[in-house]
Design a protein around this motif. Sequence first.
Motif, PDB file in Angstrom:
ATOM      1  N   ASN A  68     -29.392 -43.307   2.005  1.00  0.00           N
ATOM      2  CA  ASN A  68     -29.755 -43.168   3.407  1.00  0.00           C
ATOM      3  C   ASN A  68     -30.559 -44.387   3.861  1.00  0.00           C
ATOM      4  N   SER A  69     -30.623 -44.603   5.170  1.00  0.00           N
ATOM      5  CA  SER A  69     -31.419 -45.714   5.708  1.00  0.00           C
ATOM      6  C   SER A  69     -32.699 -45.219   6.360  1.00  0.00           C
ATOM      7  N   VAL A  70     -32.910 -43.909   6.343  1.00  0.00           N
ATOM      8  CA  VAL A  70     -34.173 -43.328   6.812  1.00  0.00           C
ATOM      9  C   VAL A  70     -34.681 -42.376   5.735  1.00  0.00           C
ATOM     10  N   ASP A  71     -35.971 -42.060   5.796  1.00  0.00           N
ATOM     11  CA  ASP A  71     -36.551 -41.158   4.803  1.00  0.00           C
ATOM     12  C   ASP A  71     -36.124 -39.717   5.048  1.00  0.00           C
ATOM     13  N   GLU A  72     -35.980 -38.978   3.961  1.00  0.00           N
ATOM     14  CA  GLU A  72     -35.728 -37.544   4.011  1.00  0.00           C
ATOM     15  C   GLU A  72     -36.949 -36.823   3.433  1.00  0.00           C
ATOM     16  N   ILE A  73     -37.454 -35.855   4.155  1.00  0.00           N
ATOM     17  CA  ILE A  73     -38.581 -35.057   3.686  1.00  0.00           C
ATOM     18  C   ILE A  73     -38.050 -33.721   3.194  1.00  0.00           C
ATOM     19  N   ALA A  74     -38.262 -33.427   1.929  1.00  0.00           N
ATOM     20  CA  ALA A  74     -37.765 -32.192   1.329  1.00  0.00           C
ATOM     21  C   ALA A  74     -38.902 -31.198   1.155  1.00  0.00           C
ATOM     22  N   LEU A  75     -38.707 -29.991   1.649  1.00  0.00           N
ATOM     23  CA  LEU A  75     -39.675 -28.909   1.508  1.00  0.00           C
ATOM     24  C   LEU A  75     -39.006 -27.761   0.750  1.00  0.00           C
ATOM     25  N   THR A  76     -39.584 -27.375  -0.371  1.00  0.00           N
ATOM     26  CA  THR A  76     -39.077 -26.240  -1.134  1.00  0.00           C
ATOM     27  C   THR A  76     -39.799 -24.981  -0.673  1.00  0.00           C
ATOM     28  N   LEU A  77     -39.048 -24.068  -0.081  1.00  0.00           N
ATOM     29  CA  LEU A  77     -39.628 -22.829   0.437  1.00  0.00           C
ATOM     30  C   LEU A  77     -39.752 -21.761  -0.635  1.00  0.00           C
ATOM     31  N   PRO A  92     -36.527 -41.219  -3.051  1.00  0.00           N
ATOM     32  CA  PRO A  92     -35.968 -42.549  -2.792  1.00  0.00           C
ATOM     33  C   PRO A  92     -34.791 -42.446  -1.830  1.00  0.00           C
ATOM     34  N   ARG A  93     -34.551 -43.505  -1.110  1.00  0.00           N
ATOM     35  CA  ARG A  93     -33.466 -43.466  -0.128  1.00  0.00           C
ATOM     36  C   ARG A  93     -32.089 -43.443  -0.777  1.00  0.00           C
ATOM     37  N   SER A  94     -32.004 -43.782  -2.050  1.00  0.00           N
ATOM     38  CA  SER A  94     -30.775 -43.608  -2.819  1.00  0.00           C
ATOM     39  C   SER A  94     -31.089 -42.634  -3.945  1.00  0.00           C
ATOM     40  N   HIS A  95     -30.418 -41.486  -3.969  1.00  0.00           N
ATOM     41  CA  HIS A  95     -30.783 -40.441  -4.915  1.00  0.00           C
ATOM     42  C   HIS A  95     -29.569 -39.583  -5.251  1.00  0.00           C
ATOM     43  N   GLY A  96     -29.593 -38.986  -6.438  1.00  0.00           N
ATOM     44  CA  GLY A  96     -28.525 -38.104  -6.868  1.00  0.00           C
ATOM     45  C   GLY A  96     -28.668 -36.718  -6.269  1.00  0.00           C
ATOM     46  N   VAL A  97     -27.522 -36.073  -6.047  1.00  0.00           N
ATOM     47  CA  VAL A  97     -27.495 -34.716  -5.505  1.00  0.00           C
ATOM     48  C   VAL A  97     -26.498 -33.888  -6.306  1.00  0.00           C
ATOM     49  N   GLY A  98     -26.916 -32.679  -6.718  1.00  0.00           N
ATOM     50  CA  GLY A  98     -26.011 -31.792  -7.440  1.00  0.00           C
ATOM     51  C   GLY A  98     -26.153 -31.937  -8.939  1.00  0.00           C
ATOM     52  N   GLY A  99     -25.039 -31.672  -9.643  1.00  0.00           N
ATOM     53  CA  GLY A  99     -25.055 -31.718 -11.102  1.00  0.00           C
ATOM     54  C   GLY A  99     -24.829 -30.334 -11.679  1.00  0.00           C
ATOM     55  N   GLY A 100     -25.369 -30.100 -12.845  1.00  0.00           N
ATOM     56  CA  GLY A 100     -25.260 -28.801 -13.499  1.00  0.00           C
ATOM     57  C   GLY A 100     -26.560 -28.498 -14.204  1.00  0.00           C
ATOM     58  N   GLN A 113     -34.792 -35.201   8.402  1.00  0.00           N
ATOM     59  CA  GLN A 113     -34.852 -36.623   8.698  1.00  0.00           C
ATOM     60  C   GLN A 113     -34.885 -36.806  10.214  1.00  0.00           C
ATOM     61  N   ARG A 114     -35.393 -37.945  10.652  1.00  0.00           N
ATOM     62  CA  ARG A 114     -35.378 -38.262  12.079  1.00  0.00           C
ATOM     63  C   ARG A 114     -34.378 -39.374  12.319  1.00  0.00           C
ATOM     64  N   GLN A 115     -33.487 -39.147  13.273  1.00  0.00           N
ATOM     65  CA  GLN A 115     -32.504 -40.154  13.618  1.00  0.00           C
ATOM     66  C   GLN A 115     -33.191 -41.341  14.309  1.00  0.00           C
ATOM     67  N   LEU A 116     -32.680 -42.537  14.053  1.00  0.00           N
ATOM     68  CA  LEU A 116     -33.251 -43.723  14.674  1.00  0.00           C
ATOM     69  C   LEU A 116     -33.035 -43.700  16.189  1.00  0.00           C
ATOM     70  N   GLU A 117     -33.984 -44.269  16.897  1.00  0.00           N
ATOM     71  CA  GLU A 117     -33.882 -44.336  18.351  1.00  0.00           C
ATOM     72  C   GLU A 117     -32.806 -45.323  18.787  1.00  0.00           C
ATOM     73  N   GLU A 118     -32.626 -46.415  18.025  1.00  0.00           N
ATOM     74  CA  GLU A 118     -31.643 -47.433  18.389  1.00  0.00           C
ATOM     75  C   GLU A 118     -31.199 -48.183  17.145  1.00  0.00           C
ATOM     76  N   GLY A 119     -30.089 -48.901  17.273  1.00  0.00           N
ATOM     77  CA  GLY A 119     -29.572 -49.686  16.160  1.00  0.00           C
ATOM     78  C   GLY A 119     -28.709 -48.863  15.215  1.00  0.00           C
ATOM     79  N   GLU A 120     -28.114 -49.553  14.257  1.00  0.00           N
ATOM     80  CA  GLU A 120     -27.259 -48.884  13.282  1.00  0.00           C
ATOM     81  C   GLU A 120     -28.094 -48.043  12.316  1.00  0.00           C
ATOM     82  N   GLN A 121     -27.506 -46.952  11.850  1.00  0.00           N
ATOM     83  CA  GLN A 121     -28.165 -46.091  10.874  1.00  0.00           C
ATOM     84  C   GLN A 121     -27.150 -45.757   9.771  1.00  0.00           C
ATOM     85  N   PRO A 122     -26.906 -46.715   8.861  1.00  0.00           N
ATOM     86  CA  PRO A 122     -25.881 -46.509   7.839  1.00  0.00           C
ATOM     87  C   PRO A 122     -26.275 -45.456   6.806  1.00  0.00           C
ATOM     88  N   GLU A 123     -25.269 -44.755   6.335  1.00  0.00           N
ATOM     89  CA  GLU A 123     -25.467 -43.746   5.296  1.00  0.00           C
ATOM     90  C   GLU A 123     -24.228 -43.744   4.409  1.00  0.00           C
TER      91      GLU A 123
END
Length: 218
Positions: A68-77, A92-100, A113-123
């Motif tokens: 991702n190009s923006v931070d993700e905040i993870a909250l475990t409920l 980290p902005r590059s991270h593994g997801v899933g597995g076993g 995450q918060r979307q950028l106000e302007e410009g490219e937001q690659p993912e």
Amino acid sequence: MVEEAGTQRAVPMPVVPMKVNAFSVAQQSNAQLLPMFPYVHRGAIVPCSIAFESDGSGAKMGYFVHTNSVDEIALTLASNGPQRTGDVFVGPRSHGVGGGSTVAFFRVGVVTQRQLEEGEQPEEATLFCEQCNVELLRNGVDMAETNEADRYAPLPSIVLLDELVTQFNASETARTCSACGHVNPPFPAMIWGWSRYLRNSRTAQRGWDGVREPESAR
């Protein structure tokens, strides 16, 4: 209206915070990373529901690397696994997801995450060979390309993930590692639900357009 130094100034309406029960969303969700509110446009704060469970058998639920190009905040409920109830973290902005997992666990949480106000937001999302970890397939999207005119526009992250695994599963060639020759198993897309979410998004948008302008839904 209020008067200020002989002029009139409009008093803005108060902003009413939106709220939702995250556990209810997890129960009713049709996909992992489901947006909890109908806003994915520029500048929007986008909280998404996640709900994972493992029976401890080690069965693979699919694994990919998300960049991702923006931070993700993870909250475990709620969780009885390695991520404890109440944990909040920015990974980290590059991270593994899933597995076993060979340990039974569950986890219900929210990733925001918060979307950028302007410009490219690659993912990007990338699949790797389970045998030698060489990259097999990659897909990317610009999160800023969301059609803000659509009330039920899908989250671009899910679009890129669905396209990635659909291409991966459609061809044994795509699943065959060019480095070691291992034929990787299909990605268990049904567990993640992305195709269902996209189909429902299209149907909801078509229905909404039909209510407003019946001719457009034909």
